[in-house]
Design a protein around this motif. Structure first.
Motif, mmCIF file in Angstrom:
data_model
loop_
_atom_site.group_PDB
_atom_site.id
_atom_site.type_symbol
_atom_site.label_atom_id
_atom_site.label_comp_id
_atom_site.label_asym_id
_atom_site.label_seq_id
_atom_site.Cartn_x
_atom_site.Cartn_y
_atom_site.Cartn_z
ATOM 1 N N SER A 171 0.822 -1.138 0.234
ATOM 2 C CA SER A 171 -0.172 0.097 0.036
ATOM 3 C C SER A 171 0.667 1.238 0.132
ATOM 4 C CB SER A 171 -1.017 0.114 1.288
ATOM 5 O OG SER A 171 -0.063 0.316 2.506
ATOM 6 N N PRO A 172 0.172 2.264 -0.535
ATOM 7 C CA PRO A 172 1.228 3.676 -0.425
ATOM 8 C C PRO A 172 1.602 3.849 0.712
ATOM 9 C CG PRO A 172 -1.013 3.768 -1.950
ATOM 10 C CD PRO A 172 -1.094 2.600 -1.162
ATOM 11 N N GLU A 173 0.519 3.557 1.850
ATOM 12 C CA GLU A 173 1.084 3.774 3.229
ATOM 13 C C GLU A 173 2.089 3.245 3.670
ATOM 14 O OE1 GLU A 173 -1.013 3.832 7.720
ATOM 15 O OE2 GLU A 173 -2.018 2.804 6.161
ATOM 16 N N LEU A 174 2.305 1.798 3.391
ATOM 17 C CA LEU A 174 3.268 1.155 3.793
ATOM 18 C C LEU A 174 4.671 1.668 3.029
ATOM 19 C CD1 LEU A 174 4.459 -1.569 4.814
ATOM 20 C CD2 LEU A 174 3.747 -2.841 2.916
ATOM 21 N N SER A 191 5.700 4.255 2.267
ATOM 22 C CA SER A 191 5.933 5.992 2.593
ATOM 23 C C SER A 191 6.629 6.053 3.972
ATOM 24 C CB SER A 191 4.734 6.775 2.660
ATOM 25 O OG SER A 191 3.878 6.206 3.799
ATOM 26 N N VAL A 192 6.825 4.614 4.488
ATOM 27 C CA VAL A 192 7.255 4.636 6.048
ATOM 28 C C VAL A 192 8.759 4.559 5.836
ATOM 29 C CG1 VAL A 192 5.408 3.308 7.188
ATOM 30 C CG2 VAL A 192 7.368 1.977 5.986
#
Length: 558
Positions: A71-74, A76-77
């Motif tokens: 996912s984009p959220e993953l 971006s970490v």
């Protein structure tokens, strides 16, 4: 994957014989192929079995990433530059940790760097390396644009060619391709852990050089016509006057590179063919301000710990420019930086900001000199004071006064050896009885380049070299000598990183008597050696015999 770490792992697991290790090493040097591919090609162990063994050894699991969701959220970490730099692919996360697949799961340093960059715990899994590589490329893009790509872009957008105008104007300094070119040069220098970048215009060319581990390396020179806009762009970033090209200017750039903050000190100098600009890179992530990690002999380390915890006195670190004096003093301050101690520093300029310490930059233009700041310090109730450099009699006298009135003063001097610091203070005009009363210790130091771990090899030095060290062959016994053959990791130099060599002058009673008698530094040196002082050359020999550096480096710097 680091070939040496992998081969060591395979040896520990009993999978590879010494002869096979030698063959794989030779093939790595000859072909440049990764070790994991060579051991598979040689039929020693296939990649899947190798990665399974690795996962078992690391106490983690081996996962095939086919069909994995990102996912984009993953994604971006981990910042893109960090992901590319460390070959780190995030595959899952929860409130406590990020689960990461690495291109080099054996490299423990990467885990520490990721933990620091992401502010979270890192869990490692082992995955097929080609999958990790493909996903990194897909989600984070390839490595930064190469300098050649950006130059091609400048040519097409701004139109430089051999028949073009002699200079592209200053008005192009903020053009996107110029900005991108300067950023790419800075990123490459920071990635190479350079300490300085030199932009030098000559009559027919424009040179850009990096200083890495004390030696300068030239990168592919850009067209001469880029000199004005590139240097103007740097001056814009440093808030300097780009219209003024007749006088030297100094400034500072604070920028984010690879997800971390980097400070650049900028100095411009008008030359015959335009302005020459030098950037000093101050990267906290590269400089280790840990006194234990500076490679000091244990007796010197213990003595310094005692000295910096004294309530008063003067501790001097001496050596030429670029010998690591500031790093040593910062490491000393970091060691004693507690809530119950007030520390003040006067620096020209402040190089690294340390939490909990009041740091004051020198500003000669408005009369804010070392002397004036030191006087103000004495009214600020400090326990320890750092004076960036003792340059003149006024600074020396106030520093000594501060030390005699219950403050510990740490400072630097530019002298060749430890006893030379005493002579320098006397030459400045400080009274001998004040020097002998206030001075606790003088540490002289140099930086020598470390042999690259990847291409390190034993060899037999010539009799001439051994004699230059002041030794005879029969005195060496079974001691080994090493050199670096040169590889991609060390830019074919045979050296990677630097290590300090040290000489500590303990101001004991016989030395105090010699200071009061204004004895020459040669006499003080001889007495110090009689009292047990180990010289720079002796400490250099320790580093040679430990396989840290080469004979040539020690002869060059001691």
């Amino acid at each position: 994957m680091d070939g040496n770490l992998l081969l060591t792992f395979l040896k520990e697991q009993g999978i590879i014989t010494p002869q096979q290790m030698e063959d794989v090493n030779d093939e790595m040097l000859r072909s440049g192929k990764p070790a994991e591919q060579i051991v598979s090609d040689y039929g020693i162990i296939n990649e899947e079995e190798l990665l399974g063994r690795l996962a078992e050894s690391l106490g983690t699991e081996y996962c095939d990433l086919t069909g994995a969701e990102f996912s984009p959220e993953l994604l971006s970490v981990i910042p893109p530059h960090t992901a590319r730099l460390h070959g780190a692919l995030p595959v899952a996360m929860d409130d406590e940790a990020i689960t990461v697949a690495l291109l080099d799961p054996l490299n423990g340093q990467v885990v520490d760097d990721l933990r620091f960059a992401c502010g979270k715990d890192i869990r490692i899994i082992v995955a097929p390396l080609h999958q990790v590589q493909e996903f990194l490329k897909k989600f984070y893009g390839s490595e930064e644009a190469t300098v050649d790509d950006v130059l091609a872009e400048i040519t097409s957008e701004i139109g430089i060619d051999e028949d073009g105008p002699e200079d592209i104007g200053m008005d192009q300094a903020s053009a996107a391709p110029i900005v991108k070119y300067v950023n790419t040069v800075l990123a490459r220098a920071i990635q190479a852990q350079a300490s300085d970048i030199h932009f030098e215009p000559f009559e027919k060319e424009f040179k850009i050089r990096y200083r890495v581990d004390g030696a300068l390396y030239e990168m592919a020179p850009p067209p001469k016509r880029l000199a004005l806009p590139v240097i103007s762009r740097i001056k814009v970033m440093a808030n300097l006057n780009i219209a003024e090209r007749r006088i030297p200017q100094d400034g500072r750039i604070q920028t984010i590179m690879g997800g971390r903050s980097v400070d650049l000190r900028v100095s411009s100098l008008p030359t015959q063919y335009g302005e020459s600009v030098v950037l000093r890179i101050l990267d906290r992530n590269v400089v280790n301000l840990d006194l234990e990690k500076l490679g000091m002999p244990l007796n010197i380390y213990n003595y310094i710990i005692e000295t910096i915890n004294l309530p008063n006195g003067i501790f001097i670190v001496t050596g030429p420019t670029g010998s690591g004096k500031t790093t040593t003093l910062y490491s000393c301050l970091a060691k004693i930086n507690n809530i119950d101690i007030k520390i003040l520093t006067a620096e020209d300029p402040v190089e690294y900001e340390i939490e909990g310490i009041q740091q004051v930059p020198i500003h000669d233009g408005i009369g804010l000199t070392f002397g004036r700041i030191l006087r103000a310090f004495l009214r600020q109730d400090p326990d320890k004071i750092l004076v960036g450099e003792t340059r003149d009699l006024e600074t020396a006298q106030i520093a000594i006064q501060a030390s005699l009135t219950g403050h510990l003063v740490l400072t630097t001097l530019h002298t060749n050896d430890a006893p030379g610091a005493i002579t320098r203070l006397l030459d400045m005009g400080v009274e001998p009885f004040l020097v002998s009363a206030a001075l606790e210790a003088v540490l002289a130091q140099r930086l020598v380049r470390k042999i690259c771990d990847v291409c390190k090899n034993p060899y037999e030095p010539s009799d001439v070299l051994i004699q230059q060290l002041g030794l005879r062959r029969h005195e060496l016994g079974d001691k080994s000598f090493y050199y670096g053959r040169g590889c991609d990791k060390c830019n074919q130099t045979g050296y990677k990183g630097r290590r300090g060599v040290y000489e500590l002058l303990d101001i004991q009673e016989p030395i105090r008597q010699l200071i009061n008698e204004r004895a020459p530094s040669v006499v003080i040196r001889q007495k110090a050696i009689e009292l047990g002082m180990s010289t720079l050359r002796h400490d250099g020999l320790r580093n040679i015999f430990d396989g840290v550096t080469t004979i040539e480096e020690v002869l060059k710097y001691t």
